[in-house]
Scaffold this active site. Structure first.
Site, PDB file in Angstrom:
ATOM      1  N   CYS A 245       1.654   4.617  14.598  1.00 49.52           N
ATOM      2  CA  CYS A 245       2.686   5.430  13.949  1.00 49.52           C
ATOM      3  C   CYS A 245       2.383   6.914  14.072  1.00 49.52           C
ATOM      4  CB  CYS A 245       2.788   5.077  12.477  1.00 49.52           C
ATOM      5  SG  CYS A 245       2.742   3.319  12.194  1.00 49.52           S
TER       6      CYS A 245
ATOM      7  N   THR B 264       7.292  -1.966   5.469  1.00 49.44           N
ATOM      8  CA  THR B 264       7.852  -0.678   5.052  1.00 49.44           C
ATOM      9  C   THR B 264       8.872  -0.855   3.931  1.00 49.44           C
ATOM     10  OG1 THR B 264       7.494   0.261   7.242  1.00 49.44           O
ATOM     11  CG2 THR B 264       9.148   1.341   5.868  1.00 49.44           C
TER      12      THR B 264
ATOM     13  N   THR C  68      22.779 -11.065   3.849  1.00 42.33           N
ATOM     14  CA  THR C  68      22.433 -12.392   4.368  1.00 42.33           C
ATOM     15  C   THR C  68      20.983 -12.397   4.839  1.00 42.33           C
ATOM     16  OG1 THR C  68      24.722 -12.803   4.999  1.00 42.33           O
ATOM     17  CG2 THR C  68      23.030 -14.140   6.095  1.00 42.33           C
TER      18      THR C  68
HETATM   19  N1  PLP Z   1       1.251  -0.554   5.711  1.00 47.88           N
HETATM   20  C1  PLP Z   1       0.243  -0.685   6.573  1.00 47.88           C
HETATM   21  C2  PLP Z   1      -1.165  -0.556   6.095  1.00 47.88           C
HETATM   22  C3  PLP Z   1       0.514  -0.949   7.917  1.00 47.88           C
HETATM   23  O1  PLP Z   1      -0.498  -1.063   8.789  1.00 47.88           O
HETATM   24  C4  PLP Z   1       1.857  -1.068   8.343  1.00 47.88           C
HETATM   25  C5  PLP Z   1       2.141  -1.299   9.774  1.00 47.88           C
HETATM   26  O2  PLP Z   1       2.756  -0.548  10.463  1.00 47.88           O
HETATM   27  C6  PLP Z   1       2.890  -0.937   7.405  1.00 47.88           C
HETATM   28  C7  PLP Z   1       2.534  -0.671   6.095  1.00 47.88           C
HETATM   29  C8  PLP Z   1       4.332  -1.065   7.767  1.00 47.88           C
HETATM   30  O3  PLP Z   1       4.675  -2.408   7.969  1.00 47.88           O
HETATM   31  P1  PLP Z   1       5.965  -2.800   8.856  1.00 47.88           P
HETATM   32  O4  PLP Z   1       5.652  -2.423  10.268  1.00 47.88           O
HETATM   33  O5  PLP Z   1       6.099  -4.285   8.686  1.00 47.88           O
HETATM   34  O6  PLP Z   1       7.122  -2.070   8.303  1.00 47.88           O
END
Ligand code: PLP
Length: 377
Positions: free
Chosen positions: A325, A72, A238
């Protein structure tokens, strides 16, 4: 109850070497990598090693790599940073309707700031047309298109988009959210030709809390926030070294086994498709045949995703309704693919790691048939 974890696209169990590395970084090599003493130098060496390992797993020998807190943050740094730095003249960004929320929400913010945001529609198979994207990119500062969709596993034509952008001399930089493609493709991600690549550690067996943004030589990414000079000033604070080092370790582990992993994932995919169609009456598979092997999206028309999910969960089979999500909201990906509502409402996503077995899939099919009884099918 025996656990059958089929939700690896949401997150993975930490693999042994990545766990050991994280513990080592917290108990032995815990100094601040910016510190001038010997212990700090050792920590700095570990950070450098982790960076090289992630770069190598992406297929690069050089280039910039910034550690972030996850996918993210990498995606936000790319989209917000690049538009701020390169978008003064061309306040336009081209993307797709099926991106992860990290991308879509970042773009929404830019839209409020006066950027023109073009979201290309997917086809029925959940992919997009490279030419259609390129055609919108003449006056854009950024094109951002995911490499593999997290709900369906569909592969998007990032390489073809880059070729088209180059051919038409578009000023746009190309970013790809490669979170679901990382260490799941035969060709290294460097072959995509993207200027920027976002990946995440916890999807490949590393602990949560690390991701990375790759940027080709010469691209400047302004920081999302300000502080000390860590990560060349691009990501002050950090460093989360246990997480970053565990990501480096996972990269090496999975890179070394990539051929074997891909073979296992393909076998699991074929077995799951055959079992679902053969053993669970009424199943319709929504993922295209050529999707990434670790993700299968399917529907059980007449049933409800949440109910199936609960029945499966009771049997220790962990899957996802669309994506983790989405939390009960109707999938924007399946909706954009114009799937019928009865397919969207009964959609289930399963996702494998190379360590899954046919046993896990048998348990899934058994659970689905139990669940289907509730719907008097
Ligand atoms: N992009 C995709 C295609 C994902 O499947 C995810 C997973 O949730 C993310 C972005 C976000 O990654 P993270 O959970 O490491 O923030």
């Amino acid at each position: 109850v025996m656990e059958h974890y089929l939700d690896n696209a949401a997150t993975t169990r930490v693999i042994e070497p990545a766990l050991k590395k994280a513990v080592y970084m917290m108990t032995d090599c815990y100094a601040n990598p910016s510190a001038q003493h010997e212990s700090g130098r050792l920590a700095a060496y570990e950070l450098k090693t982790a960076r090289e390992r992630v770069l190598r797993a992406l297929g690069f020998l050089s280039g910039q790599l910034i550690f972030t807190s996850g996918g993210t943050e990498a995606i936000n740094a790319a989209i917000l940073g690049i538009s701020r730095k390169y978008g003064r003249k061309n306040k336009k960004i081209v993307s797709t309707q099926i991106e992860h929320a990290a991308t879509l929400e970042a773009l929404k913010t830019l839209e409020k700031d006066g950027y023109e945001i073009i979201l290309i529609k997917p086809d029925r198979a959940g992919s997009v047309d490279a030419g259609e994207i390129a055609a919108q990119s003449k006056d854009a500062c950024l094109v951002t298109v995911m490499a593999v969709n997290n709900e369906t596993g569909a592969r998007l034509p990032v390489k073809e988009i880059k070729r088209a952008l180059t051919a038409m001399k578009s000023p746009a930089l190309l970013h790809t959210d490669a979170v679901q493609a990382f260490l799941k493709t035969e060709e290294p991600l460097s072959a995509l030709g993207a200027d920027l690549i976002s990946v995440s550690g916890h999807k490949i067996g590393a602990m949560k809390g690390a991701g990375a943004l790759y940027a080709a030589e010469g691209i400047f990414i302004p920081p999302l926030f300000y502080g000390g000079g860590q990560e060349e000033g691009a990501r002050p604070g950090t460093e989360a070294l246990p997480a970053a080092a565990s990501m480096g370790e996972a990269c090496d582990f999975r890179s070394m086994r990539l051929n074997e992993d891909l073979k296992n994932l393909s076998k699991l995919n074929s077995y799951a498709r055959a079992s679902l169609i053969g053993k669970v009456p009424g199943v319709i598979i929504n993922s295209p045949q050529e999707a990434s092997p670790h993700i299968i999206n399917f529907s059980l028309p007449g049933a409800k995703s949440e109910v199936l999910l609960r029945v499966l969960s009771g049997r220790g089979v962990y899957v996802s309704a669309g994506s983790a999500c989405s939390r009960g909201r109707r999938s924007h990906v399946l909706t954009a693919m114009k799937l019928d509502p009865y397919l969207i409402d009964s959609a289930i996503r399963i996702s494998f790691c190379p360590e899954n077995t046919e046993d896990d899939i048998d348990a899934l099919c058994g659970g689905l048939n139990d669940g289907a009884i509730l719907f008097k099918r």
